[in-house]
Write a protein that holds these residues in place. Structure first.
Motif, PDB file in Angstrom:
ATOM      1  N   THR A   4      51.843  36.036  37.030  1.00 49.30           N
ATOM      2  CA  THR A   4      51.553  36.357  35.638  1.00 49.30           C
ATOM      3  C   THR A   4      50.070  36.078  35.403  1.00 49.30           C
ATOM      4  O   THR A   4      49.409  35.407  36.209  1.00 49.30           O
ATOM      5  N   GLU A   5      49.560  36.560  34.305  1.00 52.18           N
ATOM      6  CA  GLU A   5      48.151  36.347  33.984  1.00 52.18           C
ATOM      7  C   GLU A   5      47.830  34.851  33.840  1.00 52.18           C
ATOM      8  O   GLU A   5      46.833  34.362  34.377  1.00 52.18           O
ATOM      9  N   SER A   6      48.686  34.124  33.150  1.00 49.79           N
ATOM     10  CA  SER A   6      48.444  32.686  32.938  1.00 49.79           C
ATOM     11  C   SER A   6      48.510  31.907  34.248  1.00 49.79           C
ATOM     12  O   SER A   6      47.706  31.007  34.499  1.00 49.79           O
ATOM     13  N   TYR A   7      49.481  32.239  35.086  1.00 49.33           N
ATOM     14  CA  TYR A   7      49.609  31.556  36.367  1.00 49.33           C
ATOM     15  C   TYR A   7      48.402  31.864  37.258  1.00 49.33           C
ATOM     16  O   TYR A   7      47.847  30.971  37.898  1.00 49.33           O
ATOM     17  N   ALA A   8      47.998  33.120  37.294  1.00 48.63           N
ATOM     18  CA  ALA A   8      46.823  33.500  38.087  1.00 48.63           C
ATOM     19  C   ALA A   8      45.589  32.739  37.621  1.00 48.63           C
ATOM     20  O   ALA A   8      44.794  32.252  38.431  1.00 48.63           O
ATOM     21  N   ARG A   9      45.441  32.615  36.328  1.00 50.18           N
ATOM     22  CA  ARG A   9      44.287  31.898  35.765  1.00 50.18           C
ATOM     23  C   ARG A   9      44.288  30.436  36.223  1.00 50.18           C
ATOM     24  O   ARG A   9      43.270  29.903  36.664  1.00 50.18           O
ATOM     25  N   GLU A  10      45.441  29.765  36.138  1.00 46.91           N
ATOM     26  CA  GLU A  10      45.522  28.369  36.575  1.00 46.91           C
ATOM     27  C   GLU A  10      45.272  28.249  38.076  1.00 46.91           C
ATOM     28  O   GLU A  10      44.605  27.329  38.531  1.00 46.91           O
ATOM     29  N   HIS A  11      45.808  29.174  38.828  1.00 47.87           N
ATOM     30  CA  HIS A  11      45.635  29.163  40.278  1.00 47.87           C
ATOM     31  C   HIS A  11      44.158  29.336  40.654  1.00 47.87           C
ATOM     32  O   HIS A  11      43.629  28.627  41.514  1.00 47.87           O
ATOM     33  N   ILE A  12      43.497  30.260  40.006  1.00 50.20           N
ATOM     34  CA  ILE A  12      42.080  30.508  40.280  1.00 50.20           C
ATOM     35  C   ILE A  12      41.240  29.316  39.847  1.00 50.20           C
ATOM     36  O   ILE A  12      40.341  28.873  40.581  1.00 50.20           O
ATOM     37  N   ARG A  13      41.528  28.775  38.685  1.00 51.02           N
ATOM     38  CA  ARG A  13      40.769  27.600  38.213  1.00 51.02           C
ATOM     39  C   ARG A  13      40.952  26.400  39.140  1.00 51.02           C
ATOM     40  O   ARG A  13      40.025  25.616  39.337  1.00 51.02           O
ATOM     41  N   ALA A  14      42.135  26.248  39.720  1.00 49.81           N
ATOM     42  CA  ALA A  14      42.370  25.143  40.656  1.00 49.81           C
ATOM     43  C   ALA A  14      41.519  25.309  41.916  1.00 49.81           C
ATOM     44  O   ALA A  14      41.011  24.336  42.467  1.00 49.81           O
ATOM     45  N   GLY A  15      41.346  26.551  42.357  1.00 47.63           N
ATOM     46  CA  GLY A  15      40.560  26.811  43.555  1.00 47.63           C
ATOM     47  C   GLY A  15      39.068  26.893  43.320  1.00 47.63           C
ATOM     48  O   GLY A  15      38.272  26.661  44.229  1.00 47.63           O
ATOM     49  N   LEU A  16      38.683  27.243  42.103  1.00 43.98           N
ATOM     50  CA  LEU A  16      37.270  27.395  41.748  1.00 43.98           C
ATOM     51  C   LEU A  16      36.988  26.615  40.460  1.00 43.98           C
ATOM     52  O   LEU A  16      36.664  27.205  39.422  1.00 43.98           O
ATOM     53  N   PRO A  17      37.096  25.292  40.504  1.00 43.97           N
ATOM     54  CA  PRO A  17      36.971  24.519  39.266  1.00 43.97           C
ATOM     55  C   PRO A  17      35.621  24.633  38.572  1.00 43.97           C
ATOM     56  O   PRO A  17      35.537  24.458  37.362  1.00 43.97           O
ATOM     57  N   ALA A  18      34.553  24.938  39.314  1.00 42.24           N
ATOM     58  CA  ALA A  18      33.220  25.037  38.707  1.00 42.24           C
ATOM     59  C   ALA A  18      32.848  26.464  38.318  1.00 42.24           C
ATOM     60  O   ALA A  18      31.757  26.702  37.801  1.00 42.24           O
ATOM     61  N   ALA A  19      33.763  27.411  38.540  1.00 42.15           N
ATOM     62  CA  ALA A  19      33.450  28.811  38.244  1.00 42.15           C
ATOM     63  C   ALA A  19      33.300  29.022  36.745  1.00 42.15           C
ATOM     64  O   ALA A  19      34.070  28.475  35.949  1.00 42.15           O
ATOM     65  N   PRO A  20      32.321  29.829  36.348  1.00 39.18           N
ATOM     66  CA  PRO A  20      32.157  30.142  34.924  1.00 39.18           C
ATOM     67  C   PRO A  20      33.369  30.912  34.394  1.00 39.18           C
ATOM     68  O   PRO A  20      34.059  31.609  35.133  1.00 39.18           O
ATOM     69  N   HIS A  21      33.606  30.786  33.112  1.00 42.01           N
ATOM     70  CA  HIS A  21      34.740  31.438  32.453  1.00 42.01           C
ATOM     71  C   HIS A  21      34.789  32.940  32.760  1.00 42.01           C
ATOM     72  O   HIS A  21      35.854  33.479  33.072  1.00 42.01           O
ATOM     73  N   ASP A  22      33.638  33.616  32.674  1.00 41.60           N
ATOM     74  CA  ASP A  22      33.597  35.066  32.901  1.00 41.60           C
ATOM     75  C   ASP A  22      34.026  35.432  34.323  1.00 41.60           C
ATOM     76  O   ASP A  22      34.705  36.441  34.532  1.00 41.60           O
ATOM     77  N   GLU A  23      33.644  34.618  35.287  1.00 39.36           N
ATOM     78  CA  GLU A  23      34.030  34.876  36.679  1.00 39.36           C
ATOM     79  C   GLU A  23      35.542  34.710  36.857  1.00 39.36           C
ATOM     80  O   GLU A  23      36.196  35.531  37.509  1.00 39.36           O
ATOM     81  N   VAL A  24      36.081  33.652  36.279  1.00 39.27           N
ATOM     82  CA  VAL A  24      37.529  33.421  36.358  1.00 39.27           C
ATOM     83  C   VAL A  24      38.275  34.581  35.724  1.00 39.27           C
ATOM     84  O   VAL A  24      39.233  35.116  36.302  1.00 39.27           O
ATOM     85  N   GLU A  25      37.835  35.016  34.554  1.00 42.10           N
ATOM     86  CA  GLU A  25      38.504  36.123  33.868  1.00 42.10           C
ATOM     87  C   GLU A  25      38.412  37.425  34.665  1.00 42.10           C
ATOM     88  O   GLU A  25      39.369  38.218  34.679  1.00 42.10           O
ATOM     89  N   ALA A  26      37.288  37.658  35.325  1.00 44.25           N
ATOM     90  CA  ALA A  26      37.151  38.860  36.157  1.00 44.25           C
ATOM     91  C   ALA A  26      38.118  38.814  37.336  1.00 44.25           C
ATOM     92  O   ALA A  26      38.726  39.833  37.692  1.00 44.25           O
ATOM     93  N   LEU A  27      38.283  37.641  37.929  1.00 43.62           N
ATOM     94  CA  LEU A  27      39.219  37.497  39.046  1.00 43.62           C
ATOM     95  C   LEU A  27      40.659  37.662  38.576  1.00 43.62           C
ATOM     96  O   LEU A  27      41.477  38.289  39.257  1.00 43.62           O
ATOM     97  N   VAL A  28      40.983  37.127  37.417  1.00 44.80           N
ATOM     98  CA  VAL A  28      42.323  37.291  36.850  1.00 44.80           C
ATOM     99  C   VAL A  28      42.585  38.772  36.591  1.00 44.80           C
ATOM    100  O   VAL A  28      43.639  39.301  36.955  1.00 44.80           O
ATOM    101  N   ALA A  29      41.631  39.448  35.977  1.00 48.36           N
ATOM    102  CA  ALA A  29      41.788  40.882  35.682  1.00 48.36           C
ATOM    103  C   ALA A  29      41.999  41.685  36.958  1.00 48.36           C
ATOM    104  O   ALA A  29      42.827  42.603  36.997  1.00 48.36           O
ATOM    105  N   SER A  30      41.287  41.331  38.010  1.00 50.93           N
ATOM    106  CA  SER A  30      41.438  42.010  39.292  1.00 50.93           C
ATOM    107  C   SER A  30      42.855  41.851  39.834  1.00 50.93           C
ATOM    108  O   SER A  30      43.462  42.808  40.316  1.00 50.93           O
TER     109      SER A  30
END
Length: 136
Positions: A4-30
């Motif tokens: 899901t979008e929320s799960y993907a977001r948490e998963h990405i943030r766990a792997g890239l904790p210092a990533a900027p918000h825009d980068e995380v959102e782009a990865l989630v959208a992908s």
């Protein structure tokens, strides 16, 4: 593909904790964009073999994990989808080395290709189909 979008977001943030918000959102959208193929009139067959750990490892937000599990259950109801779980009781298994792709051409099975089973070197797994099924 099953996130899901929320799960993907948490998963990405766990792997890239210092990533900027825009980068995380782009990865989630992908990740979400890849799921469009299942909305087609002729969706592909999809077979997910998931480690039990994927269901037991909690996210930071219990609601996100509940939504994720419900999403997988709903997705698995589709006739073109198979979701199997590799239980802990099976111990170590070749499938634990990474992800793989099962390639089909129409109704004919073409092969199973491992992406990370051998230290990142793709290889054709001729007998992997027979090795994987008994444990699942």
């Amino acid at each position: 593909m099953l996130q899901t979008e929320s799960y993907a977001r948490e998963h990405i943030r766990a792997g890239l904790p210092a990533a900027p918000h825009d980068e995380v959102e782009a990865l989630v959208a992908s990740r979400m964009d890849r799921q469009y193929i299942f909305a087609r009139a002729d969706p592909p067959f999809y077979w997910a073999i998931m480690d039990e750990a994927a269901f037991r490892r909690p996210t930071g937000d219990k609601t996100v994990m509940c939504e994720q599990l419900e999403h997988i259950l709903r997705f698995a109801e589709n006739p073109h989808v198979t979701v199997q779980v590799l239980p802990f009781v099976e111990g170590l298994h070749p499938m634990l080395g990474g992800e793989s792709d099962l390639a089909y051409a129409g109704e004919r099975h073409n092969g199973w290709f491992g992406g990370e089973f051998r230290h990142g070197r793709p290889r054709r797994l001729a007998e992997a189909d027979r090795r994987a099924h008994p444990a699942i």
